[in-house]
Design an enzyme around this catalytic site. Structure first.
Site, short mmCIF file in Angstrom:
data_model
loop_
_atom_site.label_atom_id
_atom_site.label_comp_id
_atom_site.label_asym_id
_atom_site.label_seq_id
_atom_site.Cartn_x
_atom_site.Cartn_y
_atom_site.Cartn_z
N GLY A 25 0.83 -1.21 0.00
CA GLY A 25 0.00 0.00 0.00
C GLY A 25 0.86 1.25 0.00
O GLY A 25 0.53 2.25 -0.66
N ASN A 104 -6.81 4.39 10.00
CA ASN A 104 -6.25 3.17 10.58
C ASN A 104 -6.20 3.18 12.10
O ASN A 104 -6.06 2.14 12.72
CB ASN A 104 -4.84 2.92 10.02
CG ASN A 104 -3.99 4.16 9.96
OD1 ASN A 104 -4.41 5.18 9.41
ND2 ASN A 104 -2.82 4.12 10.54
N SER A 154 -4.16 -3.01 -0.01
CA SER A 154 -3.02 -3.85 0.38
C SER A 154 -3.54 -5.22 0.80
O SER A 154 -4.63 -5.32 1.37
CB SER A 154 -2.31 -3.16 1.54
OG SER A 154 -1.21 -3.93 1.97
N THR A 192 9.91 -7.07 -12.28
CA THR A 192 9.26 -8.37 -12.42
C THR A 192 8.18 -8.52 -11.36
O THR A 192 8.41 -8.24 -10.19
CB THR A 192 10.32 -9.49 -12.28
OG1 THR A 192 11.35 -9.22 -13.22
CG2 THR A 192 9.72 -10.86 -12.52
N CYS A 277 3.00 1.89 12.25
CA CYS A 277 4.04 2.67 11.56
C CYS A 277 4.46 3.88 12.37
O CYS A 277 5.28 4.67 11.95
CB CYS A 277 3.53 3.11 10.20
SG CYS A 277 2.79 1.77 9.30
N1 PLP Z 1 -2.52 3.16 4.48
C1 PLP Z 1 -3.12 2.77 5.61
C2 PLP Z 1 -4.37 3.46 6.03
C3 PLP Z 1 -2.59 1.74 6.39
O1 PLP Z 1 -3.19 1.36 7.52
C4 PLP Z 1 -1.41 1.10 5.95
C5 PLP Z 1 -0.78 0.03 6.73
O2 PLP Z 1 -1.07 -0.21 7.87
C6 PLP Z 1 -0.81 1.54 4.75
C7 PLP Z 1 -1.39 2.57 4.05
C8 PLP Z 1 0.44 0.93 4.23
O3 PLP Z 1 0.20 -0.31 3.66
P1 PLP Z 1 1.40 -1.37 3.50
O4 PLP Z 1 1.66 -1.90 4.87
O5 PLP Z 1 0.86 -2.39 2.56
O6 PLP Z 1 2.55 -0.62 2.94
#
Ligand code: PLP
Length: 330
Positions: A25, A104, A154, A192, A277
């Site tokens: 994502g 999130n 994702s 790839t 994150c």
């Molecule tokens: N966007 C949101 C709202 C998310 O919660 C997350 C991951 O927790 C992402 C983007 C990033 O996705 P990825 O972990 O696949 O990079």
């Protein structure tokens, strides 16, 4: 590959040619945001919100450092941004609007279809991107009805493998690729393809339950958790009922998130203290919603999945009650 792409596209009412597989994502969000670099001659404004995932926020900051003007819309106390604020921020120089579908940390749902309508009416050069990572596979998404130009998803949020995601890019949306090379993914994402991971994404999609019925079940789980946490005086609820019932954000006032987190971990209960994150930092999402430090420092984000049961909720509530009797208050 074609059949896989078709199946993925179908889940969001898109065409096969509108799906670009990415490594996650984060990459899809970067691709959508960085697309403004090649459209600089049409304007320089980007509009997003202060509660986006870091993959959008940090990229927006990078673009700001390159000279783009970025407007960050603030949410109200329920975690939803105002359409009036969006309307006031839109102008002819707007190149991109990027607003997430589901937050999130708090689960709030943004009014994407209305935001797209406003954008298209007021900013003729603007593309609308929506980060739907937390929504994909949990609530019905119809890109036609939403009207978005780009949308991110994702695999690992729906029990698929880590390391694969996709960007939906409408056939009417013309952007330059972010990764160049051998021209895979119709030239939009060279490299790839991770075929086994893409197959894993397909498997996760094929295993998805009926989203509407599961949403009803999740609402019951969410309500039960909320009721038990309030009635037994365990925690206060920061999420709002209008949000997606897969994310319940609570504060166990007087107790530090990290301490609670480790206590629960020892009982094989895994929750988080904000976004994975943003480890170690105070939740900027709750801060933006205007919650006090007392609430933020004792916050736990509980993520449910389609398999979460009432027994799981009971185990969580019992463990939190025990934690409160054993952990020293701050
Ligand atoms: N966007 C949101 C709202 C998310 O919660 C997350 C991951 O927790 C992402 C983007 C990033 O996705 P990825 O972990 O696949 O990079």
């Amino acid at each position: 590959m074609s059949l896989t792409r078709k199946t993925v596209a179908k889940t969001i009412y898109a065409k096969e040619s509108e799906i670009i597989f990415t490594s996650c994502g984060t990459e899809a969000n970067n691709m959508a945001l960085m697309s403004v670099l090649h459209r600089k001659n049409r304007g320089n404004r980007i509009i997003t919100t202060t509660i986006e995932h870091p993959s959008v926020l940090e990229t927006a900051k990078r673009l700001e450092a390159m000279g783009f003007e970025v407007i960050y819309l603030k949410p109200d106390k329920s975690g939803v941004v105002s359409l009036t604020d969006l309307e006031n921020a839109l102008n002819d120089k707007t190149l991109l609007v990027s607003i997430m579908l589901v937050n999130n940390e708090i689960g709030s749902i943004q009014p994407i279809a209305d935001a797209v309508r406003l954008t298209k009416a007021k900013a003729h050069n603007a593309y609308f991107h929506c980060d739907a990572v937390q929504a994909f596979g949990k609530m019905p998404i119809n890109v036609q009805k939403l009207g978005v130009d780009m949308l991110t998803a994702s695999a690992h949020k729906i029990h698929g493998p880590k390391g694969v995601g996709f960007l939906y890019k409408s056939q009417k949306c013309h952007i330059a690729p972010f990764i160049t090379g051998g021209g895979q993914e119709s030239g939009m994402r060279s490299g790839t393809e991770a075929v086994p991971l893409i197959a894993g994404l397909l498997g996760a999609i094929e295993d998805l339950p009926n989203l509407e019925t599961t949403l009803l079940k999740m609402r019951e789980v969410y309500n039960y958790a909320k009721q038990r946490l309030i009635e037994n005086d365990i925690a206060v609820i920061n999420s709002f009922d209008e949000g997606l019932p897969y994310i319940l954000n609570i504060s166990v006032l007087g107790y530090k998130s990290e301490t609670l987190l480790h206590f629960l971990e020892n009982k094989q209960i895994f929750v988080s203290s904000g976004s994975a994150c943003a480890k170690g930092n105070q939740s900027y999402v709750l801060k933006e919603m205007g919650l006090s430090d007392k609430h933020i420092d004792s916050m736990l984000r509980i993520s449910f999945c389609m398999d979460t049961t009432m027994d799981d909720i009971n185990a969580l509530c019992d463990a939190l009650t025990t934690a409160k009797s054993q952990i020293r208050k701050v």
